[in-house]
Design a protein around this motif. Structure first.
Motif, PDB file in Angstrom:
ATOM      1  N   UNK A 138       0.841  -1.187   0.000  1.00 21.60           N
ATOM      2  CA  UNK A 138       0.000   0.000   0.000  1.00 21.60           C
ATOM      3  C   UNK A 138       0.882   1.244   0.000  1.00 21.60           C
ATOM      4  N   UNK A 139       0.651   2.130  -0.960  1.00 16.21           N
ATOM      5  CA  UNK A 139       1.472   3.324  -1.081  1.00 16.21           C
ATOM      6  C   UNK A 139       0.706   4.544  -0.580  1.00 16.21           C
ATOM      7  N   UNK A 140       1.405   5.512  -0.002  1.00 18.29           N
ATOM      8  CA  UNK A 140       0.729   6.735   0.420  1.00 18.29           C
ATOM      9  C   UNK A 140       0.058   7.430  -0.763  1.00 18.29           C
ATOM     10  N   UNK A 141      -1.111   7.990  -0.518  1.00 17.98           N
ATOM     11  CA  UNK A 141      -1.827   8.705  -1.577  1.00 17.98           C
ATOM     12  C   UNK A 141      -1.087   9.982  -1.946  1.00 17.98           C
ATOM     13  N   UNK A 174       1.759  11.068   7.847  1.00 19.81           N
ATOM     14  CA  UNK A 174       1.325  10.752   6.484  1.00 19.81           C
ATOM     15  C   UNK A 174       1.938  11.694   5.461  1.00 19.81           C
ATOM     16  N   UNK A 175       2.139  12.953   5.855  1.00 21.02           N
ATOM     17  CA  UNK A 175       2.751  13.912   4.941  1.00 21.02           C
ATOM     18  C   UNK A 175       4.190  13.531   4.647  1.00 21.02           C
ATOM     19  N   UNK A 176       4.943  13.135   5.685  1.00 23.29           N
ATOM     20  CA  UNK A 176       6.332  12.682   5.477  1.00 23.29           C
ATOM     21  C   UNK A 176       6.352  11.472   4.541  1.00 23.29           C
ATOM     22  N   UNK A 177       5.469  10.520   4.794  1.00 20.71           N
ATOM     23  CA  UNK A 177       5.403   9.318   3.956  1.00 20.71           C
ATOM     24  C   UNK A 177       5.113   9.683   2.505  1.00 20.71           C
ATOM     25  N   UNK A 178       4.210  10.635   2.309  1.00 17.90           N
ATOM     26  CA  UNK A 178       3.821  11.013   0.950  1.00 17.90           C
ATOM     27  C   UNK A 178       4.968  11.677   0.202  1.00 17.90           C
ATOM     28  N   UNK A 179       5.694  12.580   0.876  1.00 18.63           N
ATOM     29  CA  UNK A 179       6.858  13.207   0.238  1.00 18.63           C
ATOM     30  C   UNK A 179       7.880  12.151  -0.177  1.00 18.63           C
ATOM     31  N   UNK A 180       8.162  11.215   0.717  1.00 22.05           N
ATOM     32  CA  UNK A 180       9.165  10.192   0.430  1.00 22.05           C
ATOM     33  C   UNK A 180       8.708   9.302  -0.718  1.00 22.05           C
TER      34      UNK A 180
END
Length: 285
Positions: free
Chosen positions: A81-84, A116-122
């Motif tokens: 599952x990937x961050x949106x 979640x924001x950190x995950x999305x940037x990465x």
């Protein structure tokens, strides 16, 4: 004696493990790993169970025919599952000023609220994408004028790396005790619209000063060494060299969970950064 995930399992412990699994046929693999951690007093430095290490060790034993694990309860999905992707991480105006002309930088620890924001940037901008960091971890935003310009992630150190271990000069028992005092820089991303000369080495200098305190406050462990792995086919590690990290060698490309004796991941350069002058004595003590 068999060694898995940095721990030696005696013949007696292997027999004890076989008997424990036999007596608990209804337990899942996850339940077994937690119970085995308690049974063998296998704890992390912060007092938590070394559950994931135990689970991997038991899987290795199962593959080697030493034990027979119950069938997995769930079939592991091959799709992660990937961050949106949202507008919150959309590209921003280009910044090309040299580092000495930038506004003040701040290191902001990632909290549950902005995880979640950190995950999305990465996921969106780092070549490796997002994967959960192992074990104890800290993640950071680098902020300038309220804007995210870079991100860092730190996690548990690698179990065993010959060039690092030779550089330290410790033996197996010393490594087992000292590994929690090493922190791995698993992610470092400067966002692509930030093109500032010497920014990366400045950030590495900032984190070297702040991370030991943050790590101690979170885990009550005082780290004395940082490590990182740089894909030698993609990068030269210039910013780490400029920040006085020491290049100690290369990995063999086997990976933590890959087939033993076979290259399964890219070979990477190994860089280390001591956080205290007497790091060797502390790690070997």
């Amino acid at each position: 004696m068999k060694r898995y995930c940095g721990r030696d399992f005696s013949t007696e412990e292997q027999a004890q493990l076989i008997e424990f699994i036999k007596q608990n046929p209804s337990k899942s693999r996850a339940d077994l790993s937690r119970d085995v951690c308690r049974m063998f007093s296998w704890y992390k430095a912060d007092g938590g169970l070394k559950e994931m290490s135990c689970r991997v060790a038991m899987l290795r034993m199962h593959e080697d025919g030493l034990i027979q694990l119950p069938a997995p309860r769930r079939i592991k999905s091959t799709r992660r599952s990937k961050p949106s992707e949202t507008s919150a991480t959309d590209p921003q105006p280009l910044i090309q000023h040299p580092v000495h002309q930038l506004s003040a930088l701040q290191l902001h620890l990632v909290t549950t609220k902005d995880s979640k924001l950190w995950n999305e940037y990465i996921q969106r901008y780092h070549y490796l994408g997002y994967t959960p960091l192992p074990g104890a971890q800290l993640r950071y935003f680098v902020i300038m004028n309220g804007q995210v310009i870079a991100l860092l992630g730190f996690g548990a150190s690698a179990w065993q790396i010959a060039p690092r271990d030779h550089f330290i000069g410790w033996d197996h028992d010393q490594r087992r005790r000292g590994l929690p005092l090493i922190v791995n820089n698993a992610r470092f991303l400067i966002l692509p619209w930030i093109q500032s000369k010497n920014l990366a080495s400045k950030i590495l200098g900032m984190i070297a000063r702040q991370l030991p305190t943050d790590w101690f406050n979170r885990y009550h462990i005082q780290p004395v060494l940082m490590e990182t792995f740089v894909d030698s086919e993609r990068f030269t590690g210039t910013c780490y060299r400029a920040a006085n990290w020491t290049h100690v060698g290369q990995t063999k490309g086997r990976g933590k969970l890959g087939p033993r004796g076979v290259q399964s991941v890219p070979i990477k350069d190994i860089f280390l950064y001591p956080l205290t002058r007497d790091f060797r004595n502390i790690l070997k003590g």
